[in-house]
Design a protein around this motif. Structure first.
Motif, PDB file in Angstrom:
ATOM      1  N   ALA A   1       0.847  -1.211   0.000  1.00 43.73           N
ATOM      2  CA  ALA A   1       0.000   0.000   0.000  1.00 43.73           C
ATOM      3  C   ALA A   1       0.875   1.251   0.000  1.00 43.73           C
ATOM      4  N   HIS A   2       0.369   2.316  -0.605  1.00 43.80           N
ATOM      5  CA  HIS A   2       1.068   3.603  -0.614  1.00 43.80           C
ATOM      6  C   HIS A   2       0.483   4.468   0.499  1.00 43.80           C
TER       7      HIS A   2
ATOM      8  N   ALA B   1      -5.359  16.587  -0.970  1.00 46.84           N
ATOM      9  CA  ALA B   1      -5.368  15.143  -0.687  1.00 46.84           C
ATOM     10  C   ALA B   1      -5.799  14.367  -1.936  1.00 46.84           C
ATOM     11  N   PHE B   2      -6.804  14.896  -2.613  1.00 46.52           N
ATOM     12  CA  PHE B   2      -7.277  14.257  -3.846  1.00 46.52           C
ATOM     13  C   PHE B   2      -6.160  14.232  -4.891  1.00 46.52           C
ATOM     14  N   ARG B   3      -5.461  15.387  -5.063  1.00 51.17           N
ATOM     15  CA  ARG B   3      -4.383  15.439  -6.057  1.00 51.17           C
ATOM     16  C   ARG B   3      -3.254  14.472  -5.704  1.00 51.17           C
ATOM     17  N   ALA B   4      -2.948  14.371  -4.409  1.00 52.54           N
ATOM     18  CA  ALA B   4      -1.885  13.448  -3.983  1.00 52.54           C
ATOM     19  C   ALA B   4      -2.287  12.011  -4.306  1.00 52.54           C
ATOM     20  N   ALA B   5      -3.564  11.697  -4.130  1.00 57.86           N
ATOM     21  CA  ALA B   5      -4.047  10.338  -4.433  1.00 57.86           C
ATOM     22  C   ALA B   5      -3.948  10.059  -5.936  1.00 57.86           C
ATOM     23  N   VAL B   6      -4.341  11.050  -6.736  1.00 61.05           N
ATOM     24  CA  VAL B   6      -4.258  10.873  -8.197  1.00 61.05           C
ATOM     25  C   VAL B   6      -2.800  10.671  -8.619  1.00 61.05           C
TER      26      VAL B   6
END
Ligand code: CDP
Length: 212
Positions: A181-182, A194-199
């Motif tokens: 897992a990352h 947070a969304f951008r980091a996930a993408v």
């Protein structure tokens, strides 16, 4: 594509999962709702959430049409959900539903505690989302107050820590990151960051796969 997003309470995994599913055109399942629905069914019938037999019956009879019920988000259900979630037979009864959901074309994002470890160990991308307890408690207080619940920040923090402990210590599918897992720490990240980091993580994993 299957994306597994796990993490402790109020870490931001649900919000990230919803946005990722929308952007990639995937189905989304908040698996906490399954345990919450089981807990509510047991409480509504007047039983205790640690009654393994009643809880297992409720899990076998699970009705996904009830996942929309706003009452599932109440604090009393939240606490009972982590109690029923520690019962191995309850978890067992809920596995098939989650695995079938995960494999529905074109794919799905599932968020929970054991998606990367138990439900979808072969997921294409696994994220483990964390944040400091204080930041998580502050976020949860905002959510609960927005829903009209009267809560104290210290109580919410204590509840999160108690649940994290129960979820991490149980023998059946405990809360833990899969080895592949990352880690995504959202302590200092707003919703967009947070969304951008996930993408970024998802795109890096996909690019790495293509190169091989
Ligand atoms: O939103 P929050 O993270 O506070 O809770 P949730 O994700 O709705 O999960 C509620 C409870 O269900 C957790 O405290 C866990 O005990 C349990 N749960 C679980 O055991 N496994 C999952 N895949 C999802 C939730």
């Amino acid at each position: 594509m299957i994306i597994a997003i796990d993490g402790p309470a109020a870490s931001g995994k649900g919000t990230i999962a919803r946005q990722i599913a929308a952007v990639y055109g995937l189905h989304h399942l908040d698996t906490g709702l399954l345990y919450r629905a089981v807990a509510k069914a047991v409480l509504d019938a007047g039983h205790s959430p640690d009654d393994a037999q009643r809880a297992t019956e409720a899990a076998v009879m699970l009705d996904p049409s009830k996942f929309e019920d706003n009452a599932l988000k109440l604090q009393v259900i939240t606490e009972a959900a982590s109690v029923v979630a520690a019962i191995p037979q309850v978890r067992q009864a809920l596995i098939n539903y989650q695995r079938e959901f995960a494999t529905k074309p074109p794919g799905a994002v599932l968020d929970g505690r054991d998606i990367g470890t138990v439900i979808a160990p072969g997921a294409d991308v696994k994220l483990f989302v964390v944040a400091s307890p204080e930041v998580r408690a502050a976020r949860r207080v905002r959510e609960l107050r927005a829903r009209g619940e009267v809560v104290e920040e210290a109580d919410v923090l204590a509840d999160l820590l108690r649940r994290d402990e129960r979820d991490s210590r149980r023998t059946s599918a405990p809360l833990k990151a899969a080895p592949d897992a990352h880690l995504l720490d959202t302590t200092h990240l707003g919703i967009d960051a947070a969304f951008r980091a996930a993408v970024d993580i998802i795109e890096a994993v996909r690019a790495g796969r293509k190169r091989r």
